[in-house]
Write a protein that holds these residues in place. Structure first.
Motif, short mmCIF file in Angstrom:
data_model
loop_
_atom_site.label_atom_id
_atom_site.label_comp_id
_atom_site.label_asym_id
_atom_site.label_seq_id
_atom_site.Cartn_x
_atom_site.Cartn_y
_atom_site.Cartn_z
N TRP A 105 0.71 -1.12 0.08
CA TRP A 105 -0.07 0.10 -0.07
C TRP A 105 1.14 1.12 0.01
CZ3 TRP A 105 -1.39 -4.47 1.93
CH2 TRP A 105 -2.90 -5.01 1.60
N GLY A 108 -0.56 7.28 1.00
CA GLY A 108 -1.46 8.22 0.55
C GLY A 108 -2.26 7.41 -0.52
N ASP A 109 -2.05 6.22 -0.97
CA ASP A 109 -3.08 5.48 -1.87
C ASP A 109 -3.70 4.36 -1.15
OD1 ASP A 109 -3.73 4.08 -4.06
OD2 ASP A 109 -1.90 4.20 -5.12
N ASP A 110 -5.02 4.30 -1.50
CA ASP A 110 -6.21 3.37 -1.08
C ASP A 110 -6.02 2.10 -1.77
OD1 ASP A 110 -6.80 5.42 0.74
OD2 ASP A 110 -8.65 5.92 -0.49
N GLU A 111 -5.25 2.09 -3.10
CA GLU A 111 -5.47 0.89 -3.69
C GLU A 111 -3.85 -0.05 -3.45
OE1 GLU A 111 -7.60 -0.83 -5.19
OE2 GLU A 111 -9.34 0.82 -4.51
N PRO A 112 -4.03 -1.23 -2.98
CA PRO A 112 -2.75 -1.98 -3.22
C PRO A 112 -2.16 -2.11 -4.42
CG PRO A 112 -4.29 -3.37 -2.42
CD PRO A 112 -5.11 -1.90 -2.79
N ARG A 144 0.21 -8.59 7.06
CA ARG A 144 -1.09 -7.56 6.83
C ARG A 144 -2.02 -8.14 6.10
NH1 ARG A 144 -0.71 -1.29 4.84
NH2 ARG A 144 -2.75 -0.70 4.63
#
Length: 252
Positions: A105, A108-112, A144
């Motif tokens: 991740w 600042g990015d919601d998409e992995p 995670r």
């Protein structure tokens, strides 16, 4: 996905058996260094180490380790837990990476995004992530993704294995061919080989199988040929009786 061919299975067996010996030696060394089984706290331990020791003792008792006379504590099950968790977290990280499932991740990015193991080292080198090695960082990402399997809040993962043992474990994971991680039955064989020595010990002892012995003498998976046999002679036979004519059955 195809099952492991014999030469790869033999190589995996050798690797996993050596990994268990190495990991358990490492676990024993670090737990003895902290005096987890001792009656009294070592005077040289700082406050953080004393707190970790206390939590490890609690965790050990939850696993089934015993207090002898209310002071000294056995650490057999805790050693097994530390070894198992540290080795398999690294191994699972490579399984994920080789199947394009190791996720990162970005800040600042919601998409992995899926990343190879080498990118873990790049992230450390450029300062984006802090870890002792790419394997440690990859294992953190794996935990995670699989928090119910590898619990980041477990005191087990606050332990740093002795460098010589850690490096050997990393070498063992890295030395396995890619094909091992993309075969259909590899994870099942990993479990079998990890338990192999303990299984032999239990069988040789002749003791009654109880909760303590059960994991070592049971299989986690069924091999493909047995799955085919069971399907052909259960669901397959039922379907054939309902769907095929006598002529079809004669020519089957």
């Amino acid at each position: 996905m195809k099952p492991l061919e014999k030469s790869l299975r033999n190589r995996l067996e050798h690797t996993v058996k050596e990994a268990r010996e190495t990991a358990e030696a490492a676990a024993l060394a670090i737990l003895e260094q902290l005096g987890v089984g001792e009656a009294a706290v070592f005077a040289h331990l700082n406050e953080a180490e004393r707190d970790l020791r206390r939590r490890l003792r609690v965790h050990g008792r939850q696993l089934g380790d015993k207090l002898n006379g209310g002071k000294e504590q056995t650490i057999e099950r805790l050693v097994e837990e530390v070894a198992y968790e540290h080795w398999h977290r690294m191994l699972f990280a490579r399984f994920l990476a080789e199947n394009q499932l190791l996720m990162y991740w970005p800040a600042g990015d919601d998409e992995p995004i899926d990343i190879p193991l080498e990118t873990c080292q790049d992230l450390i080198d450029e300062g984006s992530e802090v870890a002792g090695s790419m394997w440690e960082l990859a294992a953190h990402f794996a935990a995670r993704m699989l928090p119910q399997i590898f619990r980041l809040d477990s005191p087990v993962f606050e332990l740093e294995l002795p460098p010589e043992h850690q490096q050997r474990l990393e070498s063992l994971v890295a030395g396995l061919p890619q094909e091992v991680f993309t075969a259909a039955d590899s994870l099942g064989w990993v479990y079998q080989f990890w338990q192999a020595k303990r299984k032999d010990e239990v069988n040789a002892s002749g003791v009654k199988i109880g909760a303590r012995e059960l994991p070592a003498v049971t299989q986690l998976f069924t091999e493909p040929y047995m799955v085919s046999f069971l399907l052909d002679n259960s669901l397959g036979a039922w379907w054939a009786a309902r769907s095929l004519s006598e002529e079809d059955l004669k020519n089957a």
